[in-house]
Design a protein around this motif. Structure first.
Motif: not given
Lengths: 588, 239, 228
Positions: A331, C163, C171
């Motif tokens: 992130g 991710q 995000i």
């Protein structure tokens, strides 16, 4: 003033009438401290290995009762079947023990302590008493970490990287005391490393024997010196982070607590800012000692000594600006990812230079395959695999796929086991005679080497395949996932190889202990090496030299035309050698 | 004279020329490098947390007692000055400040000067720690804890009526206590070390112009701790 | 069991696999050179009585060569990787017409929020399904990832997409599935003792099937059923 200096000089003589406790327990002698580190960290190596075996049992045979697992308490493995909460403790503590209490003290605690004064020709560390405290604080840290396995709810559960907020809040991890003990132990360990490193740095800078110029230092000393610089700058960051984590755990602070404004990624930045230099702390000393052993085993000067030194320095420098490559998919801003990728790829260059220089050293040599040399060559062969597999992770798009899979597990074990541990299997028998006055068994050493080499590759190479399939790290039961079920035979194969690998290590431990008491008496210079330490008796006496040695040349003058034998020690004065200038001495 | 100084501070056996700094001092420099990294970790985290904080940062001017801390800062700076005086007395022989009685010999004046300045440094350092302890007790009483604001306290009321931001008080408490606490811990260690040197070395006349390693080394540490405080005072109390 | 990479299930899987193969070739060449060289030296230069090693301290030319070649290769690799990285993960990489899906991770489940018939998140017709991700093939999907408690990681091997889901951060991640079928979504960041079972089913539908599923699911959600 003169009298003070004179008594100090005499104190370095060989009369050693210290009582037992001063000599072997609270010793300030760098060699004894090194040996203390050796015993303690070999013990933790064994503990780490045992934990790994339990993990491998669960991964290879999920849900089946582990042979001998019945002795574990109900909270870990009822009926020998490992529980998920115990499995993540195993994952965490295996990593923690291996990184912080086995490999790091084996390389730095043992060999920086033992080798630096011997190789630069001085009588002890600059601060012997601080050195003693460095050992005892590491020992306390180890005890605390070991104790955490046996507290209610067990040890820490958030992986050796202790990602917050899982590690910071007890309701997330499910462990309370274990998590706190982890933080306390790491703070103690940081203190130990800082005390050790400041000693190594000061000693190398100020206490080198006359003639031991910077570019006559063996590469092992260079590597340990640069490692100490990394340690002194990196460990305090870990200590700071661990203290913040500890406060989050016990005082209810909010550093890593997102609902109260804390930041989860802050921990990762702090941890990896320490963690990547740490990676080089775990490999640079191995590279240094391997350089010494390969030059010795090839009977040839190290190829490209200066570029080896500059490679060490540039690895250490670049090591500070690559930490973000652990966080490409965390992130973090992707643009930062780009710059970390470039610095990471660039760090492959000095590693490549070192590899080619080792090969250059072996080229046209006269290779003696002693146990240390075999392990050192295996180090090069295995480190190359670990280094090359790192490039996959460095390339950000590929990392997005293989991050946190078994590919990275394979990579880090190729570097830490194939790299650091093979170097140690070379270094331990190489300097064993100077430590204990006896030789380790060569035949058993060779058996251990070949079996380890084979089983090690059988364990870790297939992990690349698992990683390519997307097998996640740190999962308790891979059969939960349909796409991983076909890979279960491979997991089983890895597990069986791992058990054999572990069993092979028994040979090493038996060889070590047997040689300690019954090994062949060692001659003064069994490997026909050039280092200053071989000018001493085996084992090296307290205070090292009666009079400080003088250095006349570089450390790698093997097969020099100036000498009749194929080695020319640093301390040997030829008629053409001149006495080096020395710094002013106290009292003169 | 300078040669004698270099002499005793070197190892008593021949060496290659390293840095022309004796081991204890070099060791302290290296140690301070690690201390810089430690405080960088704490201060860096503080900066990151403060910039990334959800909403306005707690107002230090309301929560903390800045005048008292300003006096405390001044005291700590004074203690650096007394530390330098102690060092100058023993290293450079600048003892003329003290003339106890007419005709006192220089060596007596130096000896007294060293004891005086060192004791002054210890006392001021201890005073700094005491004031900090008082500050902590007062803050806890008013309701600021490392975990945030205590329910039902004076500060909790200020949060309730909007004078103080609710969202960041926890972070403020966390970073305030951690940073100033570790600084206070360093000051305490410095005071204890100086007291140890004072009783085992200074009072026994072990320091001389030939060997003042302990004074110089602890002085380095003390100036470092002072410098860290100036940074902390600026970023935690003033900004 | 396959010895190779899994099925290419998304638009950028091909690019990532291509890069993987390129690195495999580069590292393979380096690997063969080093290991073959080592084996050759070990055999050829083993100690024999009466032989003396060649006395040399190195060669500047050799050092320059084996510094420059890796350096150039690595920089080139970095440039190529960065080209793809910017396309896949860069700030402006998310296609503007991407179809939004919200993913909320918590110990130990995935809560998938669909935009409902209007195709927009944050409207009244949104509905949430546990541990099931339905996506249409051939259309870019943008995931809005959030976490309830600790760090999790969204990972579908066939899509080559991963991710981390970080508490306190919003995000975005995107992918475009290409092959209809059923896949698995796993958590790839240690998130606690249930980490290993934090999995969800991923269904890639043809657009028509997806629309049909959406109608059914929205209707059922409107009737008050949270999950199928």
């Amino acid at each position: 003033m003169t009298t003070v200096a004179a008594t100090a000089q005499v104190a370095h003589g060989h009369h050693d009438d210290r009582p037992f406790i001063r000599k072997y327990i609270f010793s300030t002698d760098h060699k004894i401290i090194g040996i203390q580190f050796l015993f303690v960290s070999l013990f933790f190596l064994l503990v780490g290995g045992l934990l790994a075996m339990q993990m491998r049992w669960q991964l290879g045979f999920p849900g089946k009762p582990m042979p001998g697992g019945g002795i574990l308490p109900e909270t870990m493995a009822p009926g020998g079947v490992i529980l998920p909460e115990y499995y993540i403790q195993l994952v965490t503590m295996h990593g923690t023990f291996m990184v912080f209490f086995a490999i790091m003290p084996l390389l730095v605690g043992v060999y920086a302590n033992f080798l630096i004064p011997l190789k630069i020709g001085t009588h002890d560390m600059a601060f012997p008493r601080i050195n003693m405290w460095s050992f005892w604080s590491a020992f306390a840290a180890g005890l605390v970490m070991l104790a955490s396995l046996f507290v209610p709810e067990g040890a820490a559960r958030a992986g050796w990287t202790m990602y917050a907020p899982l590690s910071a809040r007890h309701d997330y991890s499910g462990a309370e005391l274990g998590q706190e003990l982890w933080s306390i132990s790491i703070v103690l360990l940081g203190l130990s490393s800082i005390l050790g490193s400041l000693n190594y740095i000061t000693t190398v800078i100020n206490n080198r024997a006359p003639g031991m110029t910077w570019f006559r230092m063996p590469l092992s000393v260079w590597a340990l010196f640069i490692t100490a610089i990394l340690g002194i700058l990196a460990l305090p960051v870990l200590s700071g982070a661990a203290i913040m984590l500890l406060f989050d755990q016990i005082l209810g602070t909010h550093f890593f607590d997102p609902p109260a404004g804390g930041q989860a990624l802050l921990w990762q930045h702090l941890f990896w800012f320490f963690g990547h230099p740490e990676v080089y702390i775990l490999i640079l000393p191995a590279m240094g000692m391997v350089s010494d052993i390969i030059a010795n085993g090839s009977r040839k000067p190290i190829f490209g000594y200066h570029s080896m030194v500059f490679a060490i320095i540039s690895i250490a420098f670049l090591g500070w600006i690559v930490w973000g490559h652990h966080m490409f998919v965390s992130g973090m801003n992707p643009t930062l990812g780009s710059s970390f990728m470039v610095s990471t790829l660039v760090i492959a260059v000095p590693s490549a230079v070192k590899t080619f220089n080792w090969m250059g050293t072996m080229w046209r040599g006269n290779l003696r395959f002693t146990v240390p040399m075999l392990n050192a060559v295996a180090f090069v062969a295995m480190f190359v695999i670990g280094g090359l597999s790192g490039i996959y992770m460095a390339a950000t798009p590929v990392d997005m796929f293989i991050h946190d899979t078994y590919f990275i597990v394979a990579h880090l074990h190729y570097v830490l086991f194939g790299g650091s541990l093979f170097a140690l299997f070379g270094a331990i028998p190489f300097w064993f005679p100077k430590m204990f006055g006896r030789m380790m068994s060569e035949p058993w050493g060779k058996i251990h080497f070949w079996l380890t080499f084979v089983f090690y590759n059988l364990v870790f190479f297939p992990m690349h395949t698992l990683g390519m399939a997307g097998h996640m790290r740190r999962i308790y039961d891979p059969t939960q996932y349909e796409f991983l079920k076909p890979y279960q035979p491979l997991n089983e194969f890895i597990s069986i190889s791992a058990f054999l690998l572990f069993a092979t290590q028994i040979i090493f431990f038996v060889n070590f202990w047997y040689s300690l008491f019954k090994g062949k008496k060692a001659p003064q210079n069994p490997w026909e090496d050039n280092g200053l330490e071989w000018s001493l008796a085996s084992p090296a006496p307290h205070g090292n030299w009666a009079t400080t040695p003088t250095v006349y040349r570089g450390p790698y003058e093997y097969s020099s035309p100036q000498a009749t034998e194929d080695y020319l020690p640093q301390y040997k004065k030829l008629p053409t050698d001149r006495e080096p200038a020395t710094a002013p001495v106290a009292g003169h | 004279m300078t040669h004698a100084t270099v002499d005793v501070m070197r190892p008593p056996y021949p060496t290659e020329r390293g840095l022309d700094v004796y081991n204890t001092k070099l060791g302290m420099w290296v140690f301070l490098a690690s201390e810089v990294m430690f405080f960088t970790a704490l201060i860096g985290s503080y900066i990151i947390l403060r910039f990334g904080a959800p909403g306005e940062w707690a107002r230090p001017g309301i929560v903390l007692n800045i005048p008292v801390t300003a006096i405390n800062t001044f005291l700590l700076i004074c203690s650096s000055v007394t530390m330098v005086k102690a060092y100058a007395t023993v290293a450079d022989g600048e003892g003329h400040f003290f003339r106890l009685r007419p005709g006192a010999r220089l060596s007596e004046r130096l000896d007294f000067g060293l004891k005086f300045w060192m004791l002054a440094t210890i006392i001021i350092g201890a005073t700094f720690v005491s004031i900090q302890v008082y500050e902590y007790l007062h803050l806890v009483h008013r309701g600021l804890l490392p975990s945030g604001v205590r329910e039902g306290s004076e500060l909790a009321e200020l949060v309730a009526n909007g004078t103080l931001p609710a969202a960041t008080m926890g972070l403020f408490g966390s970073s305030f206590y951690t940073m100033t606490g570790f600084h206070g811990f360093h000051v305490t260690c410095g005071v204890i070390s100086m007291a140890y040197l004072y009783f085992t070395k200074t009072l026994r006349g072990k320091y001389s112009q030939q060997d003042y390693r302990g004074i110089e080394t602890i002085g380095l540490y003390w100036h470092f701790v002072d410098l860290v405080w100036i940074i902390l005072f600026t970023i935690v109390y003033l900004i | 069991m396959s010895w190779w990479l899994p099925l290419k299930g998304s638009t950028f899987a091909g690019e990532i696999d291509g890069l993987f193969i390129a690195i495999l070739v580069i590292t393979g060449i380096a690997f063969v050179i080093v290991e073959a060289g080592l084996i050759w030296f070990v055999v050829r230069y083993r100690a024999r009585p009466g032989r003396k090693a060649f006395y040399t301290h190195g060669s500047t030319r050799a050092e320059v060569i084996w510094t420059a070649i890796p350096a150039v290769t690595m920089v080139a690799l970095g440039l190529v990787s960065n080209h793809y990285w910017v396309q896949i993960k860069g700030r402006n990489s998310i296609p503007p017409n991407a179809y939004p899906i919200g993913i909320h991770a918590k110990q130990f489940e995935w809560q998938v929020t669909y935009p409902g018939p209007d195709g927009k998140l944050g409207t009244a017709d949104d509905f949430t399904v546990r541990n099931q991700l339905h996506v249409p093939a051939g259309r870019p999907i943008v995931l809005a990832l959030s976490s309830e408690d600790v760090i999790h990681s969204f990972f579908v091997p066939q899509f080559r997409v991963r991710q981390d889901v970080v508490p306190g951060m919003d995000i975005k991640a995107w992918f475009q599935a290409t092959v209809p079928g059923t896949y698995e979504l796993g958590c790839s960041q240690l998130c606690g003792l249930g980490h290993y079972r934090m999995r969800a089913q991923v269904f890639v539908h043809t657009p028509e099937e997806y629309d049909a599923w959406m109608k059914r699911a929205a209707k059922r959600a409107a009737q008050g059923e949270a999950s199928e």
